[in-house]
Design a protein around this motif. Structure first.
Motif, PDB file in Angstrom:
ATOM      1  N   LYS A 140      54.452  -1.030  30.379  1.00  0.00           N
ATOM      2  CA  LYS A 140      54.238  -2.395  30.858  1.00  0.00           C
ATOM      3  C   LYS A 140      53.708  -3.302  29.742  1.00  0.00           C
ATOM      4  CE  LYS A 140      53.200  -0.751  35.548  1.00  0.00           C
ATOM      5  NZ  LYS A 140      52.185  -0.712  36.634  1.00  0.00           N
ATOM      6  N   LEU A 141      52.947  -2.724  28.805  1.00  0.00           N
ATOM      7  CA  LEU A 141      52.411  -3.522  27.692  1.00  0.00           C
ATOM      8  C   LEU A 141      53.542  -4.054  26.823  1.00  0.00           C
ATOM      9  CD1 LEU A 141      49.375  -1.279  26.613  1.00  0.00           C
ATOM     10  CD2 LEU A 141      49.374  -3.232  28.181  1.00  0.00           C
TER      11      LEU A 141
ATOM     12  N   VAL B  53      48.072 -14.779  24.042  1.00  0.00           N
ATOM     13  CA  VAL B  53      46.832 -14.331  24.680  1.00  0.00           C
ATOM     14  C   VAL B  53      46.894 -14.570  26.188  1.00  0.00           C
ATOM     15  CG1 VAL B  53      44.361 -14.820  24.921  1.00  0.00           C
ATOM     16  CG2 VAL B  53      45.359 -14.559  22.653  1.00  0.00           C
ATOM     17  N   ALA B  54      47.408 -15.733  26.593  1.00  0.00           N
ATOM     18  CA  ALA B  54      47.499 -16.041  28.019  1.00  0.00           C
ATOM     19  C   ALA B  54      48.390 -15.036  28.743  1.00  0.00           C
ATOM     20  CB  ALA B  54      48.042 -17.458  28.207  1.00  0.00           C
ATOM     21  N   ALA B  55      49.524 -14.685  28.136  1.00  0.00           N
ATOM     22  CA  ALA B  55      50.428 -13.711  28.753  1.00  0.00           C
ATOM     23  C   ALA B  55      49.780 -12.338  28.839  1.00  0.00           C
ATOM     24  CB  ALA B  55      51.723 -13.639  27.952  1.00  0.00           C
ATOM     25  N   ARG B  56      49.055 -11.976  27.820  1.00  0.00           N
ATOM     26  CA  ARG B  56      48.392 -10.672  27.807  1.00  0.00           C
ATOM     27  C   ARG B  56      47.248 -10.623  28.821  1.00  0.00           C
ATOM     28  NH1 ARG B  56      48.286 -10.256  21.168  1.00  0.00           N
ATOM     29  NH2 ARG B  56      50.457  -9.515  20.913  1.00  0.00           N
TER      30      ARG B  56
ATOM     31  N   SER C  27      48.552  -7.686  30.720  1.00  0.00           N
ATOM     32  CA  SER C  27      48.186  -6.538  29.881  1.00  0.00           C
ATOM     33  C   SER C  27      46.733  -6.123  30.054  1.00  0.00           C
ATOM     34  CB  SER C  27      48.470  -6.856  28.411  1.00  0.00           C
ATOM     35  OG  SER C  27      49.832  -7.150  28.217  1.00  0.00           O
ATOM     36  N   ALA C  28      45.835  -7.087  30.263  1.00  0.00           N
ATOM     37  CA  ALA C  28      44.407  -6.766  30.360  1.00  0.00           C
ATOM     38  C   ALA C  28      44.142  -5.782  31.496  1.00  0.00           C
ATOM     39  CB  ALA C  28      43.592  -8.041  30.553  1.00  0.00           C
TER      40      ALA C  28
ATOM     41  N   PHE D 162      43.902  -6.976  20.637  1.00  0.00           N
ATOM     42  CA  PHE D 162      45.132  -7.751  20.817  1.00  0.00           C
ATOM     43  C   PHE D 162      45.075  -8.602  22.084  1.00  0.00           C
ATOM     44  CE2 PHE D 162      46.150  -4.577  23.919  1.00  0.00           C
ATOM     45  CZ  PHE D 162      47.183  -5.071  24.708  1.00  0.00           C
ATOM     46  N   LEU D 163      44.171  -8.264  23.015  1.00  0.00           N
ATOM     47  CA  LEU D 163      44.065  -9.019  24.265  1.00  0.00           C
ATOM     48  C   LEU D 163      43.442 -10.394  24.058  1.00  0.00           C
ATOM     49  CD1 LEU D 163      42.806  -6.155  26.622  1.00  0.00           C
ATOM     50  CD2 LEU D 163      45.109  -7.139  26.547  1.00  0.00           C
ATOM     51  N   THR D 164      42.666 -10.554  23.012  1.00  0.00           N
ATOM     52  CA  THR D 164      41.966 -11.825  22.790  1.00  0.00           C
ATOM     53  C   THR D 164      42.386 -12.535  21.507  1.00  0.00           C
ATOM     54  OG1 THR D 164      40.145 -10.608  21.733  1.00  0.00           O
ATOM     55  CG2 THR D 164      39.931 -11.101  24.088  1.00  0.00           C
ATOM     56  N   ASP D 165      43.291 -11.937  20.749  1.00  0.00           N
ATOM     57  CA  ASP D 165      43.771 -12.556  19.510  1.00  0.00           C
ATOM     58  C   ASP D 165      45.297 -12.452  19.475  1.00  0.00           C
ATOM     59  OD1 ASP D 165      44.426 -13.337  16.886  1.00  0.00           O
ATOM     60  OD2 ASP D 165      42.508 -12.625  16.114  1.00  0.00           O
TER      61      ASP D 165
END
Length: 530
Positions: free
Chosen positions: A379-380, A396-399, A403-404, A444-447
């Motif tokens: 899914k990531l 970041v918004a998509a993650r 992803s988060a 990678f979730l925040t950058d």
């Protein structure tokens, strides 16, 4: 059932002829039935063989083009051998089909033509018009063109050597002293025999296409051209010296990036004085800002080292303070401050590297947890496909939207599982690898500048591994540095969709004519124009 009425002749000889004709027809029918049965059996056998080869081919396809974590697990099969097997299987399937077609009365007569991609427009077109034969019945008739069938086939004119003869006439003036003559053209190899185009041909064949000098020597000999491999090796050493400043420039440009990918691989080398082989290392540093919407050109720089120690990467990346995306090798950790201070790099880890450990267990059907992990991780990558090329904030918004939650679920699964399994198991090892590096994996979730994986540099380093079978170095001073220098430039050209041979030929000609070192950027592959 009443047999049909037959008009039988009264003449005995005619009746005999009729019976013989019927017998011959029956024999032909039997022969055709036998031929049909043979073709059916041959087709069935061919279909079975093609299906078997196709399944093997699909497996090797996945091995060649899938993520590295999905490659075949056999330690005895490398990328080059997989390519060989792929080619041979394709050849075998084509041979079987040709054999079947040859036995058919109308081979492939009902097979629809496959859609074919057109040839590149820059290729020369040689027009061949085939007119129908002039038959006697066509005399005095006027032909009217109502259309035509057009087909294209790819042809090749074999490369051939030529000799550039340069004449520089000398002139004197009547009743005057002195002689005038044009200056000799400048060349990379002064007072030598090669043009810059030949040097580029040899370099690209060796450093981009994996063709060693001894093989090139044999190929050129077929054209009655004697080029000793020792002489060609000397030319390549000269090239490495001249191009070293350009390779250094590329590394400097890479270090200006907000994010760098790094990886390393082994290369065979001779131990000084012993004659035995030992392991050397090729370090690769890549820059590609396109995934997060950047406009800078992609590039890669290689460095050949006799060691994998951390001081090597520290020297290569001296002064760099951005994001360093790596696979978890401990040498990179020395570049980052544990407290996240600004005088060190910020590490980002490769999720593919972690996934590979679980995938091996999943592929062997030995762990349901590993299978669940692989399914969740998929899914990531689905999110990454949709976010590629967008700005860092959009990524970041998509993650954060998808992803988060997946990452949280993964770590919860691992933390729940770890106390319940043997600490010495492969699954425990894979889980500990991820959980002990959680904060770095989650960056990678925040950058949005950080990639999910390290595939960009892995793709850049993979072509160079061909050298493992085609070369044996003698340390950094024995060809390793030259190889890293020239490969840096040729691979960067390919990353920018530039013909490496055309670029190198032009660049060598410019360097020979004294190109200023203050304008190196104009020589870079991404600025190449014909």
């Amino acid at each position: 059932m009443t047999p049909p009425d037959l008009q039988l002749p009264d003449d005995i000889e005619t009746l005999k002829a009729m019976v013989l004709a019927m017998a011959e027809k029956a024999a032909r029918t039997d022969a055709l039935e036998s031929e049909v049965a043979d073709l059916k059996a041959r087709n069935a056998d061919a279909d079975e063989r093609i299906e078997r080869l196709t399944q093997i081919l699909k497996a090797f396809d996945r091995a060649r083009f899938g993520r590295r974590s999905e490659k075949l697990g056999s330690p005895g099969i490398d990328d080059e051998q997989e390519a060989f097997v792929f080619e041979e299987i394709e050849t075998g399937i084509a041979a079987i089909r040709a054999q079947v077609d040859k036995g058919a009365t109308h081979p492939d007569s009902k097979r629809p033509p496959r859609p074919r991609k057109g040839f590149a427009p820059h290729l020369e077109r040689v027009e061949v018009v085939i007119e129908p034969d002039e038959l006697p019945e066509h005399v005095d008739k006027q032909k009217v063109l109502i259309g035509e069938d057009v087909s294209e086939r790819l042809d090749v004119v074999p490369a051939k050597f030529r000799v550039i003869v340069t004449r520089r006439p000398k002139y004197a003036f009547k009743n005057e002293d002195g002689v005038i003559q044009a200056a000799a053209p400048a060349h990379i190899i002064e007072a030598g025999i090669p043009t810059e185009a030949l040097l580029a041909q040899i370099a690209v064949s060796k450093y981009a296409d994996g063709l060693p000098l001894y093989r090139q020597e044999a190929i050129y000999a077929r054209d009655k051209v004697e080029l000793d491999r020792k002489l060609m090796a000397q030319w390549m050493g000269k090239l490495g010296f001249e191009l070293d400043i350009l390779a250094d420039y590329i590394l400097a440009e890479i270090k200006k990036a907000e994010r760098i990918f790094a990886d390393e691989t082994t290369l065979p080398t001779l131990a000084p004085g012993s004659g035995s082989a030992k392991t050397a290392w090729l370090w690769a540093y890549a820059r590609d800002d396109r995934p997060f919407g950047g406009s800078s050109p992609p590039m890669v720089a290689y460095r050949f080292e006799d060691s994998r120690a951390g001081d090597r990467v520290a020297r290569h990346l001296s002064g760099y303070r951005g994001i360093l995306q790596v696979d978890g090798h401990g040498a990179y950790n020395k570049l980052a401050r544990s407290d996240g201070g600004n005088d060190g790099v910020m590490l980002a880890y490769c999720w593919s590297h972690s996934r590979r450990k679980f995938y091996e267990l999943h592929a062997s059907d030995s762990s349901k947890i590993a299978t669940e992990t692989v399914e969740l991780m998929a899914k990531l990558w689905q999110v990454e496909e949709t976010a590629r090329g967008q700005s860092p904030d959009a990524r970041v918004a998509a993650r954060q939207a998808t992803s988060a939650a997946v990452v949280t679920e993964l770590f919860a699964l691992w933390q729940k599982t770890l106390p319940r399994i043997s600490g010495k198991s492969k699954l425990a090892e894979a889980i500990r690898y991820a959980t002990s590096r959680r904060s770095i994996f989650e960056r990678f979730l925040t950058d949005g500048r950080i990639e999910l994986d390290n595939n960009i540099v892995e793709r850049a380093i993979r072509p160079q591994t061909i050298t493992r079978k085609n070369s044996l170095f003698a340390g950094s001073d024995g060809g390793g540095r030259t190889w890293a220098t020239i490969a840096t430039l040729l691979q960067t050209a390919k990353m920018n969709d530039v013909d490496p041979q055309a670029w190198l030929t032009q660049t060598l000609e410019r360097i020979a004519k004294g190109w200023p070192s203050s304008d190196l950027d104009a020589l870079m592959p991404w600025n190449y124009t014909r």
